[in-house]
Design an enzyme around this catalytic site. Structure first.
Site, PDB file in Angstrom:
ATOM      1  N   CYS A   1      -7.426   3.573  -1.086  1.00  0.00           N
ATOM      2  CA  CYS A   1      -6.067   3.317  -0.594  1.00  0.00           C
ATOM      3  C   CYS A   1      -5.201   2.703  -1.681  1.00  0.00           C
ATOM      4  O   CYS A   1      -4.086   3.145  -1.914  1.00  0.00           O
ATOM      5  CB  CYS A   1      -6.106   2.461   0.662  1.00  0.00           C
ATOM      6  SG  CYS A   1      -7.202   1.055   0.560  1.00  0.00           S
TER       7      CYS A   1
ATOM      8  N   GLU B   1      -3.774  -0.930   7.922  1.00  0.00           N
ATOM      9  CA  GLU B   1      -3.843  -0.696   6.466  1.00  0.00           C
ATOM     10  C   GLU B   1      -3.827   0.819   6.285  1.00  0.00           C
ATOM     11  O   GLU B   1      -4.802   1.489   6.594  1.00  0.00           O
ATOM     12  CB  GLU B   1      -5.128  -1.330   5.937  1.00  0.00           C
ATOM     13  CG  GLU B   1      -5.031  -1.682   4.481  1.00  0.00           C
ATOM     14  CD  GLU B   1      -5.430  -0.530   3.607  1.00  0.00           C
ATOM     15  OE1 GLU B   1      -4.609   0.410   3.457  1.00  0.00           O
ATOM     16  OE2 GLU B   1      -6.549  -0.556   3.092  1.00  0.00           O
TER      17      GLU B   1
HETATM   18  P1  NDP Z   1      -7.380   9.232  10.013  1.00  0.00           P
HETATM   19  O1  NDP Z   1      -6.298   8.233  10.062  1.00  0.00           O
HETATM   20  O2  NDP Z   1      -7.228  10.453  10.827  1.00  0.00           O
HETATM   21  O3  NDP Z   1      -8.777   8.581  10.437  1.00  0.00           O
HETATM   22  C1  NDP Z   1      -9.112   7.226  10.246  1.00  0.00           C
HETATM   23  C2  NDP Z   1      -9.957   6.755  11.443  1.00  0.00           C
HETATM   24  O4  NDP Z   1      -9.181   6.804  12.650  1.00  0.00           O
HETATM   25  C3  NDP Z   1     -11.174   7.618  11.709  1.00  0.00           C
HETATM   26  O5  NDP Z   1     -12.234   6.781  12.133  1.00  0.00           O
HETATM   27  C4  NDP Z   1     -10.698   8.496  12.832  1.00  0.00           C
HETATM   28  O6  NDP Z   1     -11.729   9.047  13.583  1.00  0.00           O
HETATM   29  C5  NDP Z   1      -9.890   7.524  13.648  1.00  0.00           C
HETATM   30  N1  NDP Z   1      -8.930   8.127  14.562  1.00  0.00           N
HETATM   31  C6  NDP Z   1      -8.350   9.352  14.503  1.00  0.00           C
HETATM   32  N2  NDP Z   1      -7.469   9.488  15.542  1.00  0.00           N
HETATM   33  C7  NDP Z   1      -7.507   8.338  16.233  1.00  0.00           C
HETATM   34  C8  NDP Z   1      -6.817   7.851  17.381  1.00  0.00           C
HETATM   35  N3  NDP Z   1      -5.915   8.581  18.022  1.00  0.00           N
HETATM   36  N4  NDP Z   1      -7.080   6.607  17.810  1.00  0.00           N
HETATM   37  C9  NDP Z   1      -7.966   5.822  17.160  1.00  0.00           C
HETATM   38  N5  NDP Z   1      -8.660   6.224  16.079  1.00  0.00           N
HETATM   39  C10 NDP Z   1      -8.425   7.455  15.623  1.00  0.00           C
HETATM   40  O7  NDP Z   1      -7.611   9.594   8.500  1.00  0.00           O
HETATM   41  P2  NDP Z   1      -8.348  10.886   7.923  1.00  0.00           P
HETATM   42  O8  NDP Z   1      -9.778  10.553   7.837  1.00  0.00           O
HETATM   43  O9  NDP Z   1      -7.996  12.122   8.643  1.00  0.00           O
HETATM   44  O10 NDP Z   1      -7.661  10.980   6.485  1.00  0.00           O
HETATM   45  C11 NDP Z   1      -6.341  11.512   6.391  1.00  0.00           C
HETATM   46  C12 NDP Z   1      -5.553  10.820   5.316  1.00  0.00           C
HETATM   47  O11 NDP Z   1      -5.541   9.415   5.554  1.00  0.00           O
HETATM   48  C13 NDP Z   1      -6.113  10.971   3.928  1.00  0.00           C
HETATM   49  O12 NDP Z   1      -5.662  12.148   3.352  1.00  0.00           O
HETATM   50  C14 NDP Z   1      -5.594   9.753   3.249  1.00  0.00           C
HETATM   51  O13 NDP Z   1      -4.310   9.997   2.760  1.00  0.00           O
HETATM   52  C15 NDP Z   1      -5.500   8.734   4.345  1.00  0.00           C
HETATM   53  N6  NDP Z   1      -6.605   7.795   4.325  1.00  0.00           N
HETATM   54  C16 NDP Z   1      -6.339   6.543   3.984  1.00  0.00           C
HETATM   55  C17 NDP Z   1      -7.342   5.628   3.889  1.00  0.00           C
HETATM   56  C18 NDP Z   1      -7.099   4.241   3.499  1.00  0.00           C
HETATM   57  O14 NDP Z   1      -7.981   3.617   2.923  1.00  0.00           O
HETATM   58  N7  NDP Z   1      -5.966   3.669   3.833  1.00  0.00           N
HETATM   59  C19 NDP Z   1      -8.735   6.001   4.137  1.00  0.00           C
HETATM   60  C20 NDP Z   1      -8.906   7.362   4.556  1.00  0.00           C
HETATM   61  C21 NDP Z   1      -7.864   8.218   4.629  1.00  0.00           C
HETATM   62  P3  NDP Z   1     -12.476  10.391  13.119  1.00  0.00           P
HETATM   63  O15 NDP Z   1     -12.323  10.559  11.659  1.00  0.00           O
HETATM   64  O16 NDP Z   1     -13.865  10.106  13.492  1.00  0.00           O
HETATM   65  O17 NDP Z   1     -11.832  11.460  13.891  1.00  0.00           O
END
Ligand code: NDP
Length: 474
Positions: free
Chosen positions: A282, A248
């Site tokens: 989202c 998602e």
């Molecule tokens: P990320 O996709 O970077 O992070 C989401 C989760 O994935 C976090 O728990 C993160 O860990 C984890 N993660 C990061 N890298 C990896 C990896 N290689 N393997 C497995 N897990 C990983 O989103 P961000 O928080 O950086 O947000 C960036 C953008 O994403 C926002 O600007 C927005 O556009 C979008 N977003 C979308 C959401 C939605 O509901 N669909 C929610 C949040 C953000 P950690 O953060 O602990 O490093």
């Protein structure tokens, strides 16, 4: 077996339970104050959690559906008993206000999703039953589910992942965002008051810890909510283990107002469709298309709602909008609003942050007379800034709505529901709402198309996506 939850937990008790004295400091995005200190997990912690979840899974799956449902209902009771403490912690760590569609609403949704999943019955499907024979499609648990979550709705999205997974007999290891680890650990603590040992684990940590989880050979299913870029990395990694995926990945949802809409009547819903959780959602509306004939009226009605929605520190009961959760997201919003200004767009309200203020507050911003190819329209802002784009031909608005490479939600607004449905049918999105936006329901499947990901959550479809099919035919 019946397990009773503890009595009501206080915020101090919750924090004492989940904090680690020498852990990493977690900051309140509204004030810059310390919320608490979190344990920081390691890939070794992931290995231990997955091993324990793997071992616990057969016994969990061997329980009856009724027993697992009963435990999910008890888990919902436990969430409700500690709702205020959970909401307060969530408000402080995530930044969202207690009131409005925010912290209390999120904790309430956690209980609602647990109960809804407890109530679903996924019966075997009879796919053939004639003179040639009979074939039944059964659904079985996948095994261990690895769930990686974001910082915008940290508790609710964790529940979206874990409730159907547990209901079907899977065990779960969660990896919360490093921005909101305490909220998810507190939620898991509450749930684990009633769940059997090792059925549900949480390992806080950074992307490296997330990567250890999703690449683990004994994780059979990955549920991920977050950015498209991380989703793509996860999909590449999953090629090695063939773990099943639900991704998602957010979007850039369009709303289209039709000629016969009543601007005053829809303004409130339009506003919250875009500004729920201060835009950090989202499936929030991120660009709004309005016909020329209604343009000024819709803009004026939205400004009125926006200017009467107080923004501020979440624990202050009057506020319904909060800060951006983190500096990275604040910078994205500030850059995109600046791009709108640079492109000659007109700021109707907001757009001028008070840099001297503590916290990542970006004022509620409405932007008019903006070109469809401006970055504030074309890129996901994920914050409190809505571009309102004027259109003259409906076909043009539909083409613009469909032009991006994402497709999570969308909406159509008008008095003639048949016409709204015809327009809805032409939109490329996982969900199209009519006269509302982002209204998720635990009974209604939810998921994205295009780069917004794939796999359905919620309802019976959600249960199927945390199961493996097994056909029995004779
Ligand atoms: P990320 O996709 O970077 O992070 C989401 C989760 O994935 C976090 O728990 C993160 O860990 C984890 N993660 C990061 N890298 C990896 C990896 N290689 N393997 C497995 N897990 C990983 O989103 P961000 O928080 O950086 O947000 C960036 C953008 O994403 C926002 O600007 C927005 O556009 C979008 N977003 C979308 C959401 C939605 O509901 N669909 C929610 C949040 C953000 P950690 O953060 O602990 O490093």
């Amino acid at each position: 077996m019946t397990v009773q939850s503890d009595a009501l937990l206080t915020l101090d008790h919750l924090l004492d339970t989940v904090q680690e004295p020498n852990g990493r400091e977690v900051i309140d995005p509204a004030t810059g104050a310390t919320v608490g200190r979190t344990r920081v997990g390691t890939p070794q912690d992931i290995n231990a959690a997955v091993a324990a979840a793997k071992q616990a899974q057969p016994n969990w799956a061997a329980r009856s559906h009724a027993e697992r449902s009963d435990l999910l209902n008890q888990a919902a009771d436990a969430v409700e008993a500690s709702a205020e403490a959970l909401a307060e912690l969530l408000s402080r760590e995530q930044g969202k206000p207690l009131n409005g569609p925010n912290a209390r609403f999120e904790v309430g949704a956690c209980a609602a999703w647990l109960r809804a999943n407890a109530g679903f019955e996924l019966e075997p499907e009879v796919v053939v039953d004639d003179e040639s024979g009979r074939a039944e499609l059964h659904y079985k648990p996948v095994g261990v589910v690895g769930a990686v979550g974001p910082w915008n709705w940290p508790m609710m999205i964790s529940i979206w992942q874990l409730a159907p997974a547990l209901r079907m007999g899977n065990t779960v290891v969660l990896k919360p965002s490093e921005y909101t680890p305490l909220s998810v650990q507190a939620l898991v603590h509450v749930l684990n008051q009633v769940l059997p040992a090792d059925v549900l684990h949480v390992v806080p940590g950074d992307g490296e810890v997330g990567a250890a989880l999703i690449s683990h050979a004994q994780v059979d299913k990955i549920m991920f909510t977050g950015s498209t870029k991380t989703g793509q990395a996860i999909m590449r990694t999953a090629a090695d283990t063939l773990a099943r995926l639900t991704l998602e990945l957010g979007g850039n949802d369009a709303g289209i107002v039709l000629d016969d809409a009543d601007p005053q009547a829809i303004a409130e819903e339009l506003f919250w469709g875009a500004f729920i959780n201060t835009g950090q959602t989202c499936a929030a509306m991120k660009r709004l298309y309005v016909p020329e004939g209604l343009y000024d009226q819709v803009c004026e009605a939205l400004v009125e709602v926006a200017e009467n929605a107080p923004m501020g520190v979440g624990l202050d009961e009057k506020n319904v909008l909060g800060p951006l959760q983190n500096k990275q997201q604040y910078d994205i919003v500030a850059r995109l609003v600046q791009a709108a200004k640079d492109g000659g767009a007109r700021i109707l309200t907001g757009g001028d942050p008070d840099e001297s203020q503590a916290g990542y507050f970006y004022p509620t911003t409405l932007v008019a007379d903006i070109d469809n190819d401006n970055p504030l329209v074309a890129e996901e802002q994920f914050g409190p800034a809505l571009p309102i784009i004027k259109y003259t031909e409906l076909d043009q608005a539909i083409e613009w709505a469909n032009a991006l490479d994402v497709g999570l939600g969308s909406s159509v607004w008008g008095n003639d529901v048949d016409l709204c449905r015809k327009v809805a049918a032409r939109l490329e999105a996982g969900t199209t709402w009519i006269n509302k936006h982002g209204a998720v329901d635990p009974r209604i499947p939810f998921g994205g198309v295009k780069n917004s990901g794939f796999g359905l959550e919620f309802g019976l479809e959600g249960l199927k996506h945390v199961s493996v099919p097994h056909v029995i035919s004779w």
